[in-house]
Design an enzyme around this catalytic site. Structure first.
Site, PDB file in Angstrom:
ATOM      1  N   HIS A   1       2.770  23.559  51.513  1.00  0.00           N
ATOM      2  CA  HIS A   1       3.537  22.655  50.652  1.00  0.00           C
ATOM      3  C   HIS A   1       3.122  21.236  51.006  1.00  0.00           C
ATOM      4  O   HIS A   1       3.080  20.874  52.181  1.00  0.00           O
ATOM      5  CB  HIS A   1       5.039  22.853  50.861  1.00  0.00           C
ATOM      6  CG  HIS A   1       5.859  22.293  49.746  1.00  0.00           C
ATOM      7  ND1 HIS A   1       5.952  20.939  49.518  1.00  0.00           N
ATOM      8  CD2 HIS A   1       6.586  22.888  48.774  1.00  0.00           C
ATOM      9  CE1 HIS A   1       6.720  20.734  48.450  1.00  0.00           C
ATOM     10  NE2 HIS A   1       7.109  21.906  47.976  1.00  0.00           N
TER      11      HIS A   1
ATOM     12  N   GLU B  42       8.239  21.064  37.716  1.00  0.00           N
ATOM     13  CA  GLU B  42       7.519  20.950  38.995  1.00  0.00           C
ATOM     14  C   GLU B  42       6.016  20.993  38.738  1.00  0.00           C
ATOM     15  O   GLU B  42       5.583  21.290  37.621  1.00  0.00           O
ATOM     16  CB  GLU B  42       7.933  22.088  39.941  1.00  0.00           C
ATOM     17  CG  GLU B  42       9.375  21.944  40.419  1.00  0.00           C
ATOM     18  CD  GLU B  42       9.863  23.092  41.279  1.00  0.00           C
ATOM     19  OE1 GLU B  42       9.156  24.106  41.398  1.00  0.00           O
ATOM     20  OE2 GLU B  42      10.973  22.971  41.820  1.00  0.00           O
TER      21      GLU B  42
ATOM     22  N   HIS C 265       3.755  27.194  53.932  1.00  0.00           N
ATOM     23  CA  HIS C 265       4.943  27.364  53.102  1.00  0.00           C
ATOM     24  C   HIS C 265       5.108  28.768  52.527  1.00  0.00           C
ATOM     25  O   HIS C 265       6.195  29.332  52.557  1.00  0.00           O
ATOM     26  CB  HIS C 265       4.837  26.351  51.963  1.00  0.00           C
ATOM     27  CG  HIS C 265       6.004  26.318  51.029  1.00  0.00           C
ATOM     28  ND1 HIS C 265       7.272  25.996  51.449  1.00  0.00           N
ATOM     29  CD2 HIS C 265       6.093  26.559  49.695  1.00  0.00           C
ATOM     30  CE1 HIS C 265       8.099  26.038  50.403  1.00  0.00           C
ATOM     31  NE2 HIS C 265       7.414  26.389  49.341  1.00  0.00           N
TER      32      HIS C 265
ATOM     33  N   ARG D 249       0.121  30.156  44.151  1.00  0.00           N
ATOM     34  CA  ARG D 249       1.386  30.374  43.437  1.00  0.00           C
ATOM     35  C   ARG D 249       1.832  29.113  42.705  1.00  0.00           C
ATOM     36  O   ARG D 249       1.853  28.016  43.268  1.00  0.00           O
ATOM     37  CB  ARG D 249       2.472  30.765  44.436  1.00  0.00           C
ATOM     38  CG  ARG D 249       3.838  30.933  43.814  1.00  0.00           C
ATOM     39  CD  ARG D 249       4.825  31.304  44.874  1.00  0.00           C
ATOM     40  NE  ARG D 249       4.986  30.235  45.821  1.00  0.00           N
ATOM     41  CZ  ARG D 249       6.075  29.475  45.923  1.00  0.00           C
ATOM     42  NH1 ARG D 249       7.111  29.685  45.136  1.00  0.00           N
ATOM     43  NH2 ARG D 249       6.155  28.530  46.825  1.00  0.00           N
TER      44      ARG D 249
ATOM     45  N   ARG E 247      -0.025  22.294  43.741  1.00  0.00           N
ATOM     46  CA  ARG E 247       0.173  21.874  45.129  1.00  0.00           C
ATOM     47  C   ARG E 247      -1.029  22.095  46.043  1.00  0.00           C
ATOM     48  O   ARG E 247      -1.142  21.415  47.063  1.00  0.00           O
ATOM     49  CB  ARG E 247       1.445  22.479  45.713  1.00  0.00           C
ATOM     50  CG  ARG E 247       1.533  23.951  45.734  1.00  0.00           C
ATOM     51  CD  ARG E 247       2.828  24.388  46.379  1.00  0.00           C
ATOM     52  NE  ARG E 247       4.000  24.043  45.572  1.00  0.00           N
ATOM     53  CZ  ARG E 247       5.170  24.641  45.702  1.00  0.00           C
ATOM     54  NH1 ARG E 247       5.320  25.597  46.590  1.00  0.00           N
ATOM     55  NH2 ARG E 247       6.183  24.301  44.955  1.00  0.00           N
TER      56      ARG E 247
END
Ligand code: FAD
Ligand code: SIN
Length: 528
Positions: A243, A115, A352, A387, A291
C-alpha cells in the site's frame, strides 16, 4: 481430544464468518477457529470499503470488470472477475442482512467513494472504518447463531490428509482428501484432532513476514503454508501488494497505520516534504494511479532523495469535510501531533495484501478434496497481477457464498474419517530457546523487505532464497524436537510462505503487475 464438526472453518475474518453463517443450520454444526481473539483479523483493519456496482445509472458491471482487468495487468481470470463483479450487489445485501451498516446519503442511496484504478464512485464504506464495522456486524451474527461454536485462541497446526494415515502423498497423488485439522489448544498445551466433513481455510494474508506492514500480527500465512505442506496447489505468490500510503511513524510498523486510498480519491495529493508534486513523472492519473505504480513511484522518490517518507496533502480540502469523512485518521494523526487539516501526512509504502495463495476454482474448492479456501489466503484469479482497491472484501463474500452452495450440495455424502490418529509428540520437549524463534522471525522480515520487496532483481531474489533455505532447515529440525507452540508454528509458516513468494518471483521472468524486477524492466522510467 477428538472433536467432530460437519464444517471446520479456520479463520474469523469476513471470509470465515460469511461462510459459517451460510452453512450453519440445525442439521449441520460448525466450528469457527481463530488463533487469537475473534476480532483480530485483517478484516477489522479495512478502511476504504467494499467495491460493488450499486449505482446502475452512472456505473455498470462492464466498467468494474474493465477496471479490475486493467489493475490486474490483464492476467486476471475473466470468469472469476465476472463472478465477483456480478454477484457483488447480492453480497452487499447479505452483509446488510447480517447487520453490517454502510453510510447512506439523505435520499437513502449508498454514499460512494472512489479509489485508485476505479473509473467510477463505487466504494461502499462506513466512514473510514469499514472493516471494523463488517467485523462487528458479523461477530454479532455469529455469536447469536446456535449452530456455530467459536474457538478463540485455537491454532490450526496442520490439515489432516491420507498422509496422517501413513499413506505417501506427493504433489502428483490424485484424490488427496482433507479430514479436518490438528489444532493447538493453548489452555492444555495439547494438539487436538478436529474431524470434519468439509474444512474451509480462511486464514488471511502474509503481511507479517515483512518489516513494515498494514496487517496485524496474525498475518503469517498459516493456511497457505498448511495447504502447501499438504500438497495443495499454491499460485501467484509473487504478487504482494504494497500500500503506498501507510502512516510513517517510527516504532509503529507492525502494523503500520493505514491512510486510506479513499483520501486520494477525495482529492489528497502526494508531495515531497518540500511540497513538490511528483506523480506527474510516473502516470497521467497522478495520485490516483493504481497502487503498484504509486508505491513504486514513492519508493523511487524516497531512494532518490534519501527520504524515509513522502507526504499526503489534504490541507486544501474543507477541514470539516475532512474530519467528517475520515474521523479515525484525523484522530489518529492528531494523537501523534499531526493536524491533517493543516499539516501534511507523512506516508510510506507498506506490505498490505497478497494476491496469490491457495488456488481455487469458482466454487472455492482447492486441489484437495473436501478442502475449500476463501478470502486472502485463496487465489481465485480475480486479482491477477495486482488487486484493484476494495476488491478483496467483496471477493471473500462472493466466494464464501459459492463455497457454501457447493458444500451444501455435497457434504452429506462425506463421513468423518475416524481412523485418523491423534497428534503424536512423544519424545519432544518444551522449547526453552524462545529467543531463537524471535530472532529468526526478524530475519525473515529483513530478508523479505530488503530482497523481495517493491523492486526486485534476480540477485536479490537468489540471495533471499539462500538465506531462507538455511532458516528452513534449522526451523524444521527444531520443530521435530520441540512441542508445538504458536510461535514456532508461525515461524515455520512464515518461512514457508516467504519461500513461496521468493520462488514464484524467481520463476516469473518478466515485470508484471506487482512483480517488478530490474532484470526484466517494463516501464520507460526505472524504479531502482
Ligand atoms: P482475515 O480477516 O485476515 O482473517 C484471518 C483469520 O484467520 C483470523 O481470524 C485469524 O485468527 C485466523 N487464522 C489465521 N491463521 C490461523 C491458524 N493457524 N489457526 C487458527 N486461525 C487462524 N480490502 C478491501 O476490500 N477494502 C478495504 O478497504 C481494505 N482495507 C484494508 C486495510 C488494511 C489496513 C488491511 C490490512 C487490509 C485491507 N483490505 C481491504 C484487505 C482486506 O481487509 C483483507 O483482504 C480481508 O479482510 C481478508 O479477510 P479474510 O477473512 O480472508 O482474513
Ligand atoms: C484503503 O483503504 O486504501 C485500502 C483499500 C484496500 O486495500 O482495498
Amino acid at each position: 481430544m477428538i472433536r467432530k464438526f460437519d464444517y471446520l472453518v479456520i479463520g474469523s475474518g469476513v471470509a470465515g464468518m460469511s461462510f459459517a453463517l451460510q452453512v450453519a443450520d440445525s442439521r449441520h454444526k460448525v466450528a469457527l477457529l481463530c488463533k487469537t481473539t475473534i476480532d483480530e483479523a485483517n478484516t477489522a483493519k479495512a478502511q476504504g470499503g467494499v467495491a460493488a456496482v450499486t449505482d446502475r445509472v452512472k456505473d455498470n458491471f462492464e466498467k468494474h470488470i474493465k477496471d479490475t482487468m486493467i489493475a490486474g495487468d490483464y492476467i486476471s481470470d475473466p470468469k472469476a472477475v465476472e463472478q465477483v463483479v456480478k454477484k457483488a450487489p447480492e453480497g452487499i445485501q447479505r452483509l446488510v442482512d447480517w447487520g453490517v451498516r454502510f453510510d447512506c446519503k439523505e435520499d437513502g442511496s449508498y454514499d460512494l467513494h472512489r479509489e485508485g484504478g476505479h473509473s467510477e464512485f463505487r466504494i461502499l464504506h462506513h466512514a473510514d472504518d469499514s472493516g471494523f464495522e463488517i467485523q462487528r456486524g458479523l461477530i454479532e451474527a455469529v455469536r447469536q447463531h446456535p449452530d456455530i461454536k467459536v474457538f478463540e485462541n485455537h491454532f490450526a497446526v496442520e490439515i489432516i490428509t491420507q498422509h496422517h494415515l501413513g499413506i505417501e502423498v506427493t504433489r502428483r497423488t490424485p484424490d488427496i482428501e482433507c479430514y479436518g485439522a490438528y489444532v493447538l489448544d493453548p489452555d492444555t498445551g495439547k494438539v487436538d484432532t478436529f474431524l470434519s466433513k468439509v474444512t474451509l481455510l480462511a486464514t488471511g494474508g502474509i503481511g507479517a513476514i515483512y518489516k513494515t506492514t498494514t496487517n496485524p500480527d496474525i498475518a503469517t500465512g498459516d493456511g497457505i503454508a498448511m495447504a502447501y505442506r499438504a500438497k495443495a496447489t499454491v499460485q501467484d505468490m509473487e504478487f504482494v501488494q504494497f500500500h503506498p500510503t501507510a502512516l510513517f511513524h517510527p516504532g509503529e510498523t507492525h502494523p503500520a497505520y493505514l491512510i486510506t486510498e479513499a483520501m486520494r480519491g477525495y482529492g489528497g495529493i502526494l508531495r515531497l516534504p518540500n511540497g513538490e508534486e511528483f506523480m506527474q513523472k510516473y502516470d497521467k492519473r497522478l495520485s490516483l494511479a493504481p497502487r503498484d505504480i504509486v508505491a513504486r513511484a514513492i519508493d523511487k522518490e524516497m531512494k532518490m532523495h534519501g527520504l524515509d517518507h513522502v507526504c499526503l496533502d489534504v490541507t486544501h480540502k474543507d477541514a470539516e469535510q475532512t474530519k467528517m469523512h475520515f474521523p479515525n485518521i484525523y484522530n489518529k494523526c492528531l494523537s501523534i501531533g499531526i493536524d491533517i487539516t493543516k499539516d501534511y501526512i507523512p506516508v510510506c509504502p507498506s506490505a498490505h495484501y497478497l494476491c496469490g495463495g491457495i488456488k481455487v476454482d469458482l466454487n472455492a474448492q482447492t486441489s484437495i478434496k473436501r478442502l475449500y479456501a476463501v478470502g486472502e489466503c485463496s487465489c481465485t484469479g480475480l486479482h491477477g497481477g495486482n488487486r484493484l482497491a476494495s476488491n478483496s472484501l467483496i471477493e471473500a463474500v462472493v466466494y464464501a457464498d459459492a463455497a457454501a452452495r457447493h458444500v451444501m450440495q455435497n457434504a452429506d455424502g462425506y463421513t468423518f474419517n475416524t481412523k485418523i490418529p491423534e497428534w503424536n509428540d512423544d519424545g519432544t520437549m518444551t522449547n526453552e530457546e524462545k529467543v531463537l524463534i524471535a530472532q529468526d522471525m526478524r530475519e525473515v522480515e529483513q530478508i523479505m523487505s530488503n530482497y523481495v520487496g517493491i523492486v526486485r532483481s534476480d540477485l536479490r531474489l537468489h540471495r533471499a532464497w539462500q538465506r531462507l533455505d538455511l532458516l528452513y532447515e534449522e526451523t524444521e529440525e527444531l520443530f521435530k524436537r520441540v512441542k508445538a507452540t504458536k510461535d514456532i508454528c508461525e515461524l515455520r509458516n512464515a518461512i514457508n510462505v516467504a519461500y513461496l513468494v521468493t520462488r514464484q518471483a524467481i520463476e516469473r521472468k518478466e515485470s508484471r503487475g506487482l512483480h517488478y524486477t530490474l532484470d526484466y524492466p517494463k516501464h520507460a522510467y526505472d524504479f531502482k
